[in-house]
Write a protein that holds these residues in place. Sequence first.
Motif, PDB file in Angstrom:
ATOM      1  N   GLY A   1      46.320  36.291  28.742  1.00  0.00           N
ATOM      2  CA  GLY A   1      46.886  37.540  29.245  1.00  0.00           C
ATOM      3  C   GLY A   1      46.063  38.126  30.379  1.00  0.00           C
ATOM      4  N   VAL A   2      44.720  38.116  30.200  1.00  0.00           N
ATOM      5  CA  VAL A   2      43.845  38.614  31.271  1.00  0.00           C
ATOM      6  C   VAL A   2      44.007  37.753  32.527  1.00  0.00           C
ATOM      7  CG1 VAL A   2      41.446  38.923  31.962  1.00  0.00           C
ATOM      8  CG2 VAL A   2      42.194  39.671  29.704  1.00  0.00           C
ATOM      9  N   MET A   3      44.092  36.435  32.351  1.00  0.00           N
ATOM     10  CA  MET A   3      44.258  35.517  33.471  1.00  0.00           C
ATOM     11  C   MET A   3      45.556  35.802  34.225  1.00  0.00           C
ATOM     12  SD  MET A   3      44.343  31.371  33.275  1.00  0.00           S
ATOM     13  CE  MET A   3      45.715  31.413  32.132  1.00  0.00           C
ATOM     14  N   LEU A   4      46.628  35.994  33.460  1.00  0.00           N
ATOM     15  CA  LEU A   4      47.930  36.279  34.064  1.00  0.00           C
ATOM     16  C   LEU A   4      47.882  37.589  34.837  1.00  0.00           C
ATOM     17  CD1 LEU A   4      50.982  35.492  34.217  1.00  0.00           C
ATOM     18  CD2 LEU A   4      51.300  36.889  32.159  1.00  0.00           C
ATOM     19  N   ALA A   5      47.302  38.639  34.205  1.00  0.00           N
ATOM     20  CA  ALA A   5      47.238  39.946  34.852  1.00  0.00           C
ATOM     21  C   ALA A   5      46.333  39.931  36.078  1.00  0.00           C
ATOM     22  CB  ALA A   5      46.744  40.984  33.846  1.00  0.00           C
ATOM     23  N   THR A   6      45.229  39.181  36.005  1.00  0.00           N
ATOM     24  CA  THR A   6      44.311  39.102  37.148  1.00  0.00           C
ATOM     25  C   THR A   6      44.997  38.483  38.357  1.00  0.00           C
ATOM     26  OG1 THR A   6      42.427  38.883  35.654  1.00  0.00           O
ATOM     27  CG2 THR A   6      42.098  38.222  37.945  1.00  0.00           C
ATOM     28  N   GLY A   7      45.744  37.403  38.120  1.00  0.00           N
ATOM     29  CA  GLY A   7      46.450  36.773  39.225  1.00  0.00           C
ATOM     30  C   GLY A   7      47.460  37.703  39.856  1.00  0.00           C
ATOM     31  N   ARG A   8      48.193  38.449  38.987  1.00  0.00           N
ATOM     32  CA  ARG A   8      49.176  39.396  39.517  1.00  0.00           C
ATOM     33  C   ARG A   8      48.495  40.507  40.312  1.00  0.00           C
ATOM     34  NH1 ARG A   8      53.778  36.718  39.461  1.00  0.00           N
ATOM     35  NH2 ARG A   8      54.094  35.716  37.466  1.00  0.00           N
ATOM     36  N   ALA A   9      47.375  41.009  39.805  1.00  0.00           N
ATOM     37  CA  ALA A   9      46.678  42.099  40.489  1.00  0.00           C
ATOM     38  C   ALA A   9      46.126  41.640  41.835  1.00  0.00           C
ATOM     39  CB  ALA A   9      45.550  42.630  39.606  1.00  0.00           C
ATOM     40  N   LEU A  10      45.540  40.440  41.862  1.00  0.00           N
ATOM     41  CA  LEU A  10      45.035  39.915  43.125  1.00  0.00           C
ATOM     42  C   LEU A  10      46.165  39.735  44.140  1.00  0.00           C
ATOM     43  CD1 LEU A  10      42.416  37.247  41.993  1.00  0.00           C
ATOM     44  CD2 LEU A  10      41.966  39.343  43.269  1.00  0.00           C
ATOM     45  N   ASP A  11      47.280  39.254  43.660  1.00  0.00           N
ATOM     46  CA  ASP A  11      48.426  39.065  44.546  1.00  0.00           C
ATOM     47  C   ASP A  11      48.911  40.405  45.097  1.00  0.00           C
ATOM     48  OD1 ASP A  11      50.707  37.474  45.661  1.00  0.00           O
ATOM     49  OD2 ASP A  11      51.807  38.829  44.343  1.00  0.00           O
ATOM     50  N   THR A  12      48.948  41.422  44.215  1.00  0.00           N
ATOM     51  CA  THR A  12      49.381  42.748  44.656  1.00  0.00           C
ATOM     52  C   THR A  12      48.459  43.289  45.739  1.00  0.00           C
ATOM     53  OG1 THR A  12      50.345  43.239  42.497  1.00  0.00           O
ATOM     54  CG2 THR A  12      49.790  45.115  43.904  1.00  0.00           C
ATOM     55  N   MET A  13      47.157  43.111  45.536  1.00  0.00           N
ATOM     56  CA  MET A  13      46.197  43.576  46.539  1.00  0.00           C
ATOM     57  C   MET A  13      46.392  42.854  47.867  1.00  0.00           C
ATOM     58  SD  MET A  13      42.850  43.689  44.080  1.00  0.00           S
ATOM     59  CE  MET A  13      41.726  43.773  45.474  1.00  0.00           C
ATOM     60  N   ALA A  14      46.589  41.559  47.796  1.00  0.00           N
ATOM     61  CA  ALA A  14      46.781  40.783  49.027  1.00  0.00           C
ATOM     62  C   ALA A  14      48.069  41.195  49.734  1.00  0.00           C
ATOM     63  CB  ALA A  14      46.803  39.293  48.720  1.00  0.00           C
ATOM     64  N   GLN A  15      49.136  41.413  48.931  1.00  0.00           N
ATOM     65  CA  GLN A  15      50.409  41.835  49.511  1.00  0.00           C
ATOM     66  C   GLN A  15      50.266  43.182  50.210  1.00  0.00           C
ATOM     67  OE1 GLN A  15      53.570  40.606  49.522  1.00  0.00           O
ATOM     68  NE2 GLN A  15      53.303  38.707  48.391  1.00  0.00           N
ATOM     69  N   ARG A  16      49.581  44.120  49.537  1.00  0.00           N
ATOM     70  CA  ARG A  16      49.425  45.446  50.132  1.00  0.00           C
ATOM     71  C   ARG A  16      48.648  45.373  51.430  1.00  0.00           C
ATOM     72  NH1 ARG A  16      47.908  49.005  44.717  1.00  0.00           N
ATOM     73  NH2 ARG A  16      50.050  49.240  43.953  1.00  0.00           N
ATOM     74  N   ARG A  17      47.582  44.586  51.441  1.00  0.00           N
ATOM     75  CA  ARG A  17      46.793  44.466  52.658  1.00  0.00           C
ATOM     76  C   ARG A  17      47.597  43.804  53.755  1.00  0.00           C
ATOM     77  NH1 ARG A  17      40.715  41.936  53.492  1.00  0.00           N
ATOM     78  NH2 ARG A  17      40.757  42.014  55.758  1.00  0.00           N
ATOM     79  N   ALA A  18      48.343  42.775  53.407  1.00  0.00           N
ATOM     80  CA  ALA A  18      49.118  42.057  54.415  1.00  0.00           C
ATOM     81  C   ALA A  18      50.202  42.931  55.010  1.00  0.00           C
ATOM     82  CB  ALA A  18      49.729  40.801  53.808  1.00  0.00           C
ATOM     83  N   HIS A  19      50.918  43.675  54.158  1.00  0.00           N
ATOM     84  CA  HIS A  19      52.040  44.476  54.641  1.00  0.00           C
ATOM     85  C   HIS A  19      51.596  45.783  55.269  1.00  0.00           C
ATOM     86  CE1 HIS A  19      55.207  41.873  53.329  1.00  0.00           C
ATOM     87  NE2 HIS A  19      54.750  41.832  52.100  1.00  0.00           N
TER      88      HIS A  19
END
Length: 776
Positions: A91-109
């Motif tokens: 669960g932590v692994m799944l959430a970490t990947g989602r959170a990292l992706d969200t951060m990258a998306q926000r920075r990119a957009h």
Amino acid sequence: MTEPSRRPSGIAVVLLVATTSLLLVGAALFWAKWPGAAVAWGVGGALALVPAVWWAWEDLRAGRFGADVLAVLALAGTLAVGEHLAAVLVGVMLATGRALDTMAQRRAHRDLSALLGRVPREANLLHDGHVTTVPVERVRPGDLLVVRAGEIVPVDGMLTGDGSFDESALTGEPAVVERGRGEPVRSGVLAVGTPVELEATRSARDSTYAGVVRLVEQATAAGAPVVRLADRIAAVFLPMALAIAALAWLLTGEVVRAVAVLVTATPCPLLLAVPVAVTAGMSRAARRGVVVRDGAALESLGRARTAVLDKTGTVTAGQPSVIGVVTVAGETVEHVLSVAAAVEQLSGHPLARAVVLAARAMDLRPPPASEVSERAGRGAVGRIGDRWVAVGRIDSAEREREPWMRRASARARVEAASLIWVTEDDRPLGAVLARDDIRPDAAHTIRRLRRAGLRRVIMLTGDRLENAQDVATVLHLDEIQARCAPEDKVRRVGQEQARATTIMVGDGLNDAPALAAAGVGVALGARGSAASAQAADAVLTADRLDGLADVVELARRARRIAVQSAVTGVALSLAAMGFAAAGLLPPAAGALVQEAIDLAVIVNALRVLVPARTERSRSRAVDALLRRFAAEHPALAEVRLAVRQAADLVRGGYTPAAEAATRRAHRLLVERLLPHEHAEETQLYPALNPVLGGPESTATMSRGHAEIERLVHRIGRLVEEPGDQGGELCAALYGLDAVLTLHFAQEEEGYFVLAQPSRNTEPGGTSGHGDRPSPG
């Protein structure tokens, strides 16, 4: 796997906080030897299972058997066999990947969405001396507008006075740009200094900034759909993971081993590394002045093998510039250009604009002209003092009246230039030659495209074959096709696309169908038509062709890092699955190993946000020198024109007029050109040597400086030498003209393009001025 941008971004953060907290609470209870540790871990795994089921359902509904399906199986398996610690770790692994992706998306957009917040909503309409604020949608071409300091220019227009603008939102160039009366200004730029007035040339809907904003909105809504690459990997990897888990269970009878295999095979964060890398690439492209519609377009740019280029306005500047002035004996280049510019100042014709810009570059002060009028198909006429000056066409019979006129006509035919005749009281003064020249950054861009992996570069144009051949020779193109109608371009682009992924680059309305037919359509949005920008998959917001090389290199790098992240992660996961199937890696330890793998590959994918070594800018001092010397070249046009004029006169005999022209050219060479060359030799070239790899990189250009100085001194000696030296002098003048032409072109294409100067100009309107260049 569903596109990350379409999921609520807050779920990942909440899930990460909740699962991490329950993991730590369970760990504290376990080490304190209190009851409840397994319960805390089990609740954490169950919390992660809920959104994972939803994401898996989205995958299946979209027809994808993605990583989220495997995450559900791993979570359900660990909970079913009582491996609660492994469940919460997954669960932590799944959430970490989602959170990292969200951060990258926000920075990119963030780079893309910054444009949306600057959209002008209102315009200041000037009518009968009164300013009225109206919705920007009400502005029509021909309306007069006032833009105050600190306001965004609402529509594309033509300045009615001088103005200063911050164009960094479109070009990425931070310097304030000065624009003069009659120059175009694009919507989306910021007015600085004093208020400016402009005449609208496009409606808000058809203006530059509106087209960029539409593309940004599409890019933001599309997310990062290069999950296609991730899905292709998942289509092979996930069935393989299930097969390994099933074999481990069947061969050993231990369901825990199967669960351990599923845990180590949970690659949701791993496969999110692909859209993270691509979205980061879109962000980097936006910072370099290129807006890409979506991740699929970026992936296609990264796979392209062929580039098809339009000619006029794409590899050429799209507007004519003065390349020479031929005068009658006794007249000077300055006088001919000054009186021509005086009459042409208010004209919107591209050839008129070329004359005015040439006079401005030479710092000439045109005399005041009155009673100026346009003559349909003939040009313009106006009164200067007590004389009438006409600029434009003359009858073909008149062109053959005198030898200098015949030479001017022949030179225009050879150089594929337009002739603008200047007469005073019906007496010819001279002829101005203007041509749509190749962009200074075109050759450099094509070399970079070839280094990036493109195998073929083709040019399609509606122009004549001989004009196209000249361009193709200079740019070393693989193939050209002249006299192309829009349907010809579409057919040819389709043929190339059938062979390999093809990029089509254009700017005109006639290019829009071909842009849509290509694997990736790239439009020059700075001066291009709204239709071409809407049909394209990417838009170069700055009027520079090297943005094409920028985005291709970025796309190649983003795709390479994405594939590297995915392949490396899959290989490491397969190794971990093997250990898990052999019973050497229990579910909890397997979850930790997979967490480390996934974090590593996601961090690797985020490297796209870091500029590559080749992208890193030079020192500001070097960039300032490049800009300084690039700005001096146009001002030296007077010197080069004087050399050519003297050569033409000496060719007809060493008359007093030829001698006077030669002495004047030599004086200009000594006073203006040689100091410029010496400054380049002692200031610019030493600064460039570390950038280009050492002093040998500028050695051939230094030899050019030496040859220029030698010829200048030779011309000086020949002028002072008694006797008939006309032949030698003519050869020296023509030789110097050729050396200067080559040397200036080499510096502009090889050195000055490194500074990426802003070249934001736009062709004007239409009226009858001389021989019109053929459209490309």
